[in-house]
Design a protein around this motif. Sequence first.
Motif, PDB file in Angstrom:
ATOM      1  N   ALA A   1      -5.325 -66.895   5.008  1.00 29.14           N
ATOM      2  CA  ALA A   1      -4.386 -66.955   6.088  1.00 29.14           C
ATOM      3  C   ALA A   1      -3.524 -65.757   6.106  1.00 29.14           C
ATOM      4  O   ALA A   1      -3.315 -64.966   7.246  1.00 29.14           O
ATOM      5  CB  ALA A   1      -2.949 -67.970   5.708  1.00 29.14           C
ATOM      6  N   LEU A   2      -2.967 -65.141   4.928  1.00 25.99           N
ATOM      7  CA  LEU A   2      -2.600 -63.576   5.111  1.00 25.99           C
ATOM      8  C   LEU A   2      -3.559 -62.650   5.495  1.00 25.99           C
ATOM      9  O   LEU A   2      -3.345 -61.650   6.460  1.00 25.99           O
ATOM     10  CB  LEU A   2      -2.231 -63.176   3.521  1.00 25.99           C
ATOM     11  N   ALA A   3      -4.806 -62.721   5.263  1.00 29.02           N
ATOM     12  CA  ALA A   3      -5.858 -61.788   5.644  1.00 29.02           C
ATOM     13  C   ALA A   3      -5.992 -61.952   7.215  1.00 29.02           C
ATOM     14  O   ALA A   3      -6.277 -61.169   8.058  1.00 29.02           O
ATOM     15  CB  ALA A   3      -7.266 -62.065   4.990  1.00 29.02           C
ATOM     16  N   ALA A   4      -5.952 -63.048   7.684  1.00 33.98           N
ATOM     17  CA  ALA A   4      -6.001 -63.155   9.091  1.00 33.98           C
ATOM     18  C   ALA A   4      -4.901 -62.626   9.933  1.00 33.98           C
ATOM     19  O   ALA A   4      -5.373 -62.096  10.841  1.00 33.98           O
ATOM     20  CB  ALA A   4      -6.279 -65.007   9.320  1.00 33.98           C
ATOM     21  N   GLN A   5      -3.802 -62.764   9.377  1.00 32.12           N
ATOM     22  CA  GLN A   5      -2.733 -62.023   9.988  1.00 32.12           C
ATOM     23  C   GLN A   5      -2.852 -60.651  10.188  1.00 32.12           C
ATOM     24  O   GLN A   5      -2.657 -59.882  11.006  1.00 32.12           O
ATOM     25  CB  GLN A   5      -1.292 -62.456   9.345  1.00 32.12           C
ATOM     26  N   VAL A   6      -3.271 -59.929   8.987  1.00 26.11           N
ATOM     27  CA  VAL A   6      -3.448 -58.564   8.803  1.00 26.11           C
ATOM     28  C   VAL A   6      -4.594 -58.211   9.606  1.00 26.11           C
ATOM     29  O   VAL A   6      -4.481 -57.214  10.353  1.00 26.11           O
ATOM     30  CB  VAL A   6      -3.667 -58.295   7.249  1.00 26.11           C
ATOM     31  N   VAL A   7      -5.739 -58.859   9.776  1.00 21.01           N
ATOM     32  CA  VAL A   7      -6.914 -58.354  10.654  1.00 21.01           C
ATOM     33  C   VAL A   7      -6.614 -58.330  11.915  1.00 21.01           C
ATOM     34  O   VAL A   7      -6.909 -57.477  12.679  1.00 21.01           O
ATOM     35  CB  VAL A   7      -7.937 -59.297  10.238  1.00 21.01           C
ATOM     36  N   ALA A   8      -5.791 -59.415  12.322  1.00 24.40           N
ATOM     37  CA  ALA A   8      -5.628 -59.713  13.704  1.00 24.40           C
ATOM     38  C   ALA A   8      -4.703 -58.582  14.255  1.00 24.40           C
ATOM     39  O   ALA A   8      -4.894 -58.061  15.357  1.00 24.40           O
ATOM     40  CB  ALA A   8      -4.815 -61.122  14.087  1.00 24.40           C
ATOM     41  N   HIS A   9      -3.807 -58.415  13.548  1.00 30.16           N
ATOM     42  CA  HIS A   9      -2.715 -57.252  13.923  1.00 30.16           C
ATOM     43  C   HIS A   9      -3.372 -55.847  13.953  1.00 30.16           C
ATOM     44  O   HIS A   9      -3.294 -55.000  14.727  1.00 30.16           O
ATOM     45  CB  HIS A   9      -1.444 -57.211  13.053  1.00 30.16           C
TER      46      HIS A   9
END
Length: 262
Positions: free
Chosen positions: A95-103
């Motif tokens: 979940a954390l990686a998804a936020q970082v990658v999306a931004h």
Amino acid sequence: MATPQPTQPPRAPWYARLATSAGRPAVLGATLIMSMPGEYHVARFAGWSDPWAYGMPFSLSAYAGIAAVIAATRPKGARGRFSATAGAAFAIALALAAQVVAHLVNTGHMNRDQAWLIAVTSMVPPAVLAHLLHLAATPTPVVTPLTSVDTPAAEPVVERIEQAPVLPPLPKQPPAAPQLPPPVKEQQPAPIVYRDPRCAAVRPLYDGGARPGTAAMRNALIAAGHSRVGDSTIRGVIRAEIEEHEPALAAYPPALPTTRTA
């Protein structure tokens, strides 16, 4: 002397209690809403189209919360606790990686057309499904809460010493015959009371010295008049309760496979 009673801690003010009770679900809802756009965009980067891309927030954020709750509620040493803990940590990392990658992609710091990003994102839904089914098939041990009863402090005991009267010496008596101890009666073990009555139909299969398989247990249940049940119920509920009462049965060698009932 009276025993001093423990003092109760001061109660928190009403606004602090309100912030604790109402603030936690509000923060949970806000974080889930804020996480959804990033996880949705990551799903779109991997090739999912609408409306299927909206399932990614549930596969990441909701799954992370479910695994964290299961890991926190299962007692130490219980089956499935380590798997739930590892799954919770892995889900939170995803979940954390998804936020970082999306931004990073939306701000132009990262290229969205990368093979590793698409491959990792594509593996998320089946991995989440497999782990949730594993946690659901693992039986949850029933923990009996301990209750304590406060006993009042005992009153002080005043000892009184009274002098016993002096009696004349008794005449010598012949030695008494030695008394043999009464015979020790063998205690019969108490009968086992199963929570699931279907266990009584499966327990005789262990008498042959082998651990019965799923097909043999299903045939015994059908022969006893019970309805047909799935493999996970036979192994995770019925056999788990039998071996919970008698742990030595779990060490039996597996029995030879039997023919499945149509």
